[in-house]
Every structure is written in structure tokens, then in C-alpha cells.
Design an enzyme around this catalytic site. Structure first.
Site, PDB file in Angstrom:
ATOM      1  N   CYS A   1     -55.188  60.999  13.079  1.00 11.95           N
ATOM      2  CA  CYS A   1     -55.446  62.436  13.021  1.00 11.95           C
ATOM      3  C   CYS A   1     -56.957  62.591  13.153  1.00 11.95           C
ATOM      4  O   CYS A   1     -57.619  61.712  13.680  1.00 11.95           O
ATOM      5  CB  CYS A   1     -54.921  63.028  11.718  1.00 11.95           C
ATOM      6  N   GLY A   2     -57.501  63.677  12.678  1.00 13.21           N
ATOM      7  CA  GLY A   2     -58.935  63.883  12.792  1.00 13.21           C
ATOM      8  C   GLY A   2     -59.749  63.015  11.858  1.00 13.21           C
ATOM      9  O   GLY A   2     -60.718  62.380  12.265  1.00 13.21           O
TER      10      GLY A   2
END
Length: 119
Positions: free
Chosen positions: A81-82
Site C-alpha cells: 500500500c502507500g
């Protein structure tokens, strides 16, 4: 970048106790060996920039849609994810669904891109 609630961070840290996190370098190695790279950010985030070859299924629809891209529960999967929190939650959810070779990139896309600049 949205600030995460304490509850969300608690859930992510709880998930980390049950999953394996790997370094960006280890993630690259696993993907080069054929692991599915699964980006669990929202579609808009993914479209704004992602790692080449990554499949996008947002964290919110993961349990419903994982079978569209990987139904073999022994297949290696690298979640990201980020920043590493949703990736950890995704890896935990996939393990609960019976996937046995799931890892998450420690630090997410930010760490992966930073590592790419140093290697």
C-alpha cells in the site's frame, strides 16, 4: 496523505503480529521469482502511480475480488500500500482466507521507491 486514526493503527499493528513483512529488496526478489504483486490502495491512488506489473484490488474489496487474480492459495503474494498499514491488513486477511505464502512490504510503496533510488 491522510492521518490515520489510532484505531486503524492499532488494527494494522495487531495484523503485523500475525504476518511476515519483507524489505523492499526481498519483495523485488519474490516478484522476480513470480510472486503476485498486489497493490491494495484505492484505484485513484494506484492510477496516480504504481509499481510496474502490480495488480490493483483495493483493501475494501480484497476478500470479494482476490479470486479474480489468484485462486491458488499456495501462490506467493506480495501485498503493498502507500505506507505499509493497509498492506499488513491485506496480508492478514488473505492468510485468514487460507493463502499460505503472503507477505507485506515493510513501509509500503514509499519504502519501495526510496529503496529503488538507493540501489
Amino acid at each position: 496523505m491522510a492521518k490515520h486514526s489510532q484505531e486503524f493503527l492499532r488494527l494494522a499493528n495487531d495484523a503485523r503480529e500475525r504476518i511476515t513483512e519483507v524489505s523492499p529488496a526481498e519483495a523485488r526478489k519474490r516478484v522476480a521469482e513470480g510472486a503476485l504483486l498486489l497493490d491494495v490502495r484505492d484505484k485513484e491512488e494506484f492510477e496516480a502511480g504504481h509499481i510496474e506489473g502490480a495488480m490493483n484490488i483495493s483493501r475494501g474489496t480484497l476478500e470479494m475480488r482476490i479470486g479474480e487474480v489468484e485462486h491458488d492459495k499456495q501462490a506467493p503474494i506480495v501485498c503493498l500500500c502507500g505506507g505499509g498499514n493497509r498492506g499488513a491488513l491485506a496480508a492478514d486477511a488473505l492468510q485468514k482466507m487460507g493463502y499460505t505464502q503472503v507477505v507485506s512490504i515493510e513501509g509500503g510503496l514509499k519504502a519501495y521507491e526510496a529503496d529503488d533510488k538507493t540501489s
